[in-house]
Design a protein around this motif. Structure first.
Motif, PDB file in Angstrom:
ATOM      1  N   VAL A 133       7.091  86.539  35.013  1.00 27.55           N
ATOM      2  CA  VAL A 133       8.292  85.828  35.458  1.00 27.55           C
ATOM      3  C   VAL A 133       8.336  85.860  36.978  1.00 27.55           C
ATOM      4  O   VAL A 133       8.302  86.928  37.589  1.00 27.55           O
ATOM      5  CB  VAL A 133       9.561  86.477  34.880  1.00 27.55           C
ATOM      6  N   ASN A 134       8.402  84.688  37.584  1.00 25.05           N
ATOM      7  CA  ASN A 134       8.437  84.576  39.036  1.00 25.05           C
ATOM      8  C   ASN A 134       9.677  83.778  39.450  1.00 25.05           C
ATOM      9  O   ASN A 134       9.937  82.697  38.925  1.00 25.05           O
ATOM     10  CB  ASN A 134       7.169  83.884  39.552  1.00 25.05           C
ATOM     11  N   LEU A 135      10.453  84.338  40.389  1.00 25.26           N
ATOM     12  CA  LEU A 135      11.654  83.658  40.876  1.00 25.26           C
ATOM     13  C   LEU A 135      11.521  83.395  42.373  1.00 25.26           C
ATOM     14  O   LEU A 135      11.315  84.328  43.159  1.00 25.26           O
ATOM     15  CB  LEU A 135      12.903  84.514  40.614  1.00 25.26           C
ATOM     16  N   GLN A 136      11.636  82.133  42.742  1.00 29.63           N
ATOM     17  CA  GLN A 136      11.628  81.739  44.151  1.00 29.63           C
ATOM     18  C   GLN A 136      13.052  81.383  44.574  1.00 29.63           C
ATOM     19  O   GLN A 136      13.739  80.642  43.866  1.00 29.63           O
ATOM     20  CB  GLN A 136      10.688  80.540  44.360  1.00 29.63           C
ATOM     21  N   TYR A 137      13.461  81.922  45.712  1.00 29.09           N
ATOM     22  CA  TYR A 137      14.846  81.741  46.173  1.00 29.09           C
ATOM     23  C   TYR A 137      14.864  81.184  47.588  1.00 29.09           C
ATOM     24  O   TYR A 137      14.108  81.630  48.450  1.00 29.09           O
ATOM     25  CB  TYR A 137      15.592  83.081  46.130  1.00 29.09           C
ATOM     26  N   GLN A 138      15.717  80.201  47.806  1.00 26.53           N
ATOM     27  CA  GLN A 138      15.921  79.641  49.140  1.00 26.53           C
ATOM     28  C   GLN A 138      17.417  79.565  49.405  1.00 26.53           C
ATOM     29  O   GLN A 138      18.169  78.983  48.622  1.00 26.53           O
ATOM     30  CB  GLN A 138      15.296  78.245  49.254  1.00 26.53           C
ATOM     31  N   ALA A 139      17.859  80.177  50.507  1.00 25.86           N
ATOM     32  CA  ALA A 139      19.282  80.206  50.831  1.00 25.86           C
ATOM     33  C   ALA A 139      19.792  78.792  51.100  1.00 25.86           C
ATOM     34  O   ALA A 139      19.076  77.933  51.624  1.00 25.86           O
ATOM     35  CB  ALA A 139      19.530  81.094  52.043  1.00 25.86           C
ATOM     36  N   GLY A 140      21.036  78.546  50.719  1.00 28.29           N
ATOM     37  CA  GLY A 140      21.647  77.246  50.958  1.00 28.29           C
ATOM     38  C   GLY A 140      22.018  77.058  52.421  1.00 28.29           C
ATOM     39  O   GLY A 140      21.981  78.006  53.220  1.00 28.29           O
ATOM     40  N   GLU A 141      22.362  75.826  52.774  1.00 30.17           N
ATOM     41  CA  GLU A 141      22.703  75.522  54.174  1.00 30.17           C
ATOM     42  C   GLU A 141      23.879  76.368  54.652  1.00 30.17           C
ATOM     43  O   GLU A 141      23.926  76.812  55.792  1.00 30.17           O
ATOM     44  CB  GLU A 141      23.039  74.030  54.314  1.00 30.17           C
ATOM     45  N   LYS A 142      24.820  76.610  53.753  1.00 30.45           N
ATOM     46  CA  LYS A 142      25.990  77.402  54.138  1.00 30.45           C
ATOM     47  C   LYS A 142      25.572  78.806  54.555  1.00 30.45           C
ATOM     48  O   LYS A 142      26.076  79.364  55.534  1.00 30.45           O
ATOM     49  CB  LYS A 142      26.968  77.456  52.973  1.00 30.45           C
ATOM     50  N   ASN A 143      24.620  79.382  53.847  1.00 31.61           N
ATOM     51  CA  ASN A 143      24.184  80.739  54.144  1.00 31.61           C
ATOM     52  C   ASN A 143      23.188  80.786  55.295  1.00 31.61           C
ATOM     53  O   ASN A 143      22.885  81.861  55.808  1.00 31.61           O
ATOM     54  CB  ASN A 143      23.552  81.378  52.900  1.00 31.61           C
ATOM     55  N   GLN A 144      22.642  79.618  55.665  1.00 29.64           N
ATOM     56  CA  GLN A 144      21.686  79.580  56.764  1.00 29.64           C
ATOM     57  C   GLN A 144      22.384  79.400  58.114  1.00 29.64           C
ATOM     58  O   GLN A 144      21.767  79.547  59.160  1.00 29.64           O
ATOM     59  CB  GLN A 144      20.687  78.433  56.537  1.00 29.64           C
ATOM     60  N   GLN A 145      23.680  79.036  58.099  1.00 26.79           N
ATOM     61  CA  GLN A 145      24.409  78.847  59.354  1.00 26.79           C
ATOM     62  C   GLN A 145      24.740  80.207  59.972  1.00 26.79           C
ATOM     63  O   GLN A 145      25.220  81.109  59.282  1.00 26.79           O
ATOM     64  CB  GLN A 145      25.691  78.060  59.098  1.00 26.79           C
ATOM     65  N   LEU A 146      24.461  80.328  61.264  1.00 28.27           N
ATOM     66  CA  LEU A 146      24.705  81.578  61.983  1.00 28.27           C
ATOM     67  C   LEU A 146      25.952  81.444  62.856  1.00 28.27           C
ATOM     68  O   LEU A 146      26.128  80.441  63.551  1.00 28.27           O
ATOM     69  CB  LEU A 146      23.490  81.932  62.847  1.00 28.27           C
ATOM     70  N   GLU A 147      26.787  82.445  62.798  1.00 24.70           N
ATOM     71  CA  GLU A 147      27.998  82.469  63.618  1.00 24.70           C
ATOM     72  C   GLU A 147      27.918  83.659  64.579  1.00 24.70           C
ATOM     73  O   GLU A 147      27.565  84.769  64.174  1.00 24.70           O
ATOM     74  CB  GLU A 147      29.247  82.574  62.740  1.00 24.70           C
ATOM     75  N   LEU A 148      28.219  83.359  65.834  1.00 21.41           N
ATOM     76  CA  LEU A 148      28.149  84.386  66.870  1.00 21.41           C
ATOM     77  C   LEU A 148      29.502  85.070  67.007  1.00 21.41           C
ATOM     78  O   LEU A 148      30.537  84.416  67.146  1.00 21.41           O
ATOM     79  CB  LEU A 148      27.750  83.737  68.208  1.00 21.41           C
ATOM     80  N   ASN A 149      29.472  86.392  66.968  1.00 20.53           N
ATOM     81  CA  ASN A 149      30.690  87.181  67.166  1.00 20.53           C
ATOM     82  C   ASN A 149      30.913  87.312  68.674  1.00 20.53           C
ATOM     83  O   ASN A 149      30.440  88.253  69.315  1.00 20.53           O
ATOM     84  CB  ASN A 149      30.537  88.553  66.503  1.00 20.53           C
ATOM     85  N   THR A 150      31.638  86.347  69.254  1.00 19.92           N
ATOM     86  CA  THR A 150      31.785  86.275  70.720  1.00 19.92           C
ATOM     87  C   THR A 150      32.569  87.452  71.292  1.00 19.92           C
ATOM     88  O   THR A 150      32.256  87.949  72.384  1.00 19.92           O
ATOM     89  CB  THR A 150      32.468  84.953  71.110  1.00 19.92           C
ATOM     90  N   ASP A 151      33.564  87.929  70.558  1.00 18.54           N
ATOM     91  CA  ASP A 151      34.345  89.074  71.048  1.00 18.54           C
ATOM     92  C   ASP A 151      33.464  90.312  71.161  1.00 18.54           C
ATOM     93  O   ASP A 151      33.473  91.015  72.186  1.00 18.54           O
ATOM     94  CB  ASP A 151      35.524  89.358  70.111  1.00 18.54           C
TER      95      ASP A 151
END
Length: 287
Positions: free
Chosen positions: A64-82
């Motif tokens: 059994v082999n499972l391939q996973y690719q994160a969705g666009e929502k999870n690929q977006q990076l947010e910078l913690n500016t504070d």
């Protein structure tokens, strides 16, 4: 229901959190032996996957082999500016106390815990969605194994019918074979022109008939053929039972060969063993 142990299935599905692709391969094996290749964030699924396999498959080596690719929502990076501003101030304070301090590398800053934030993942939902995809892939695998099993059953039943025909042919030949043997013995005695004790001659003829009698082997061959066909009607895995019956069929064919006194029955015994060996090879792949 007859199932093969050989099969392949692939199922892809997309969700808000990402895409998964399941691949399941199976080959023949004495027992059920699963192997898993899962991404790190879904390794917790393995016990549930094993449980599903045990419930729906009887035998086979399953990969059994499972391939996973994160969705666009999870690929977006947010910078913690504070936090970045506080970190920058701290770095400036440290740099003032050092001589010839190297400039700060932005990539190194990004690796600092808490600087980059990603959308939180609902791991329970991920596992539930992934399991539903696995269930569909497993259903595809079972369907393929069932189709191939049906083809194997048809091939085996064709050979079983031929075995029944050969057994009937031996039964038809045996009276003439025994009569010819008796006639040859009498002709040899007449050619020698010697006195023969008739009671002793009758005893020898009876012994010869018993030695050449293959009714018991023919009965067993027909019984084993009927049992093989009965196995095909069972719902549980039948591969091991069929393998045992192939051994028994071969045993009777060997006995027939050893008792054969004419070329006709010898050839039939050879034909029987060829058919049984062909079936035995097919049976090795039946669940």
């Amino acid at each position: 229901m007859t199932r093969s142990m050989t099969g392949f299935a692939r199922h892809e599905c997309s969700f808000d959190w990402g895409n998964v692709a399941w691949e399941i391969r199976s080959v023949n094996h004495r027992y059920l032996e699963p192997h898993f290749r899962l991404p790190e964030n879904l390794k917790a699924l393995e016990p549930q996957l094993r449980d599903q396999l045990r419930k729906r498959l009887g035998r086979g080596k399953v990969e059994v082999n499972l391939q996973y690719q994160a969705g666009e929502k999870n690929q977006q990076l947010e910078l913690n500016t504070d936090f970045l501003a506080k970190l920058s101030q701290a770095v400036d304070c440290v740099a003032q106390g050092l001589t010839n301090a190297a400039p700060l590398n932005p990539l190194e800053v990004m690796r600092w815990p808490g600087i980059i934030q990603t959308a939180p993942l609902d791991f329970e939902q991920m596992q539930s969605d992934a399991l539903s995809g696995f269930d569909q892939a497993l259903t595809q695998l079972i369907d393929q194994r069932t189709r191939e099993g049906t083809e194997l059953q048809n091939l085996i039943e064709t050979r079983l019918d031929t075995i029944v025909e050969l057994v009937a042919k031996v039964r038809t030949l045996m009276p003439d074979i025994l009569a010819n043997q008796k006639q040859k013995i009498l002709e040899k005695i007449n050619a020698l022109q010697v006195e023969i004790d008739q009671s002793r001659l009758e005893q020898e003829l009876v012994y010869l008939a018993q030695k050449s009698d293959v009714d018991e082997e023919m009965d067993r061959l027909e019984t084993h053929v009927a049992e093989v066909k009965h196995c095909f009607k069972q719902k549980n895995p039948i591969g091991r039972r069929l393998d045992f019956l192939m051994q028994e069929l071969n045993r009777e064919a060997n006995t027939l060969s050893s008792k054969s006194t004419v070329s006709d029955t010898t050839q039939i015994a050879v034909d029987l063993k060829v058919l049984i060996e062909q079936m035995r090879e097919q049976v090795q792949n039946i669940e």
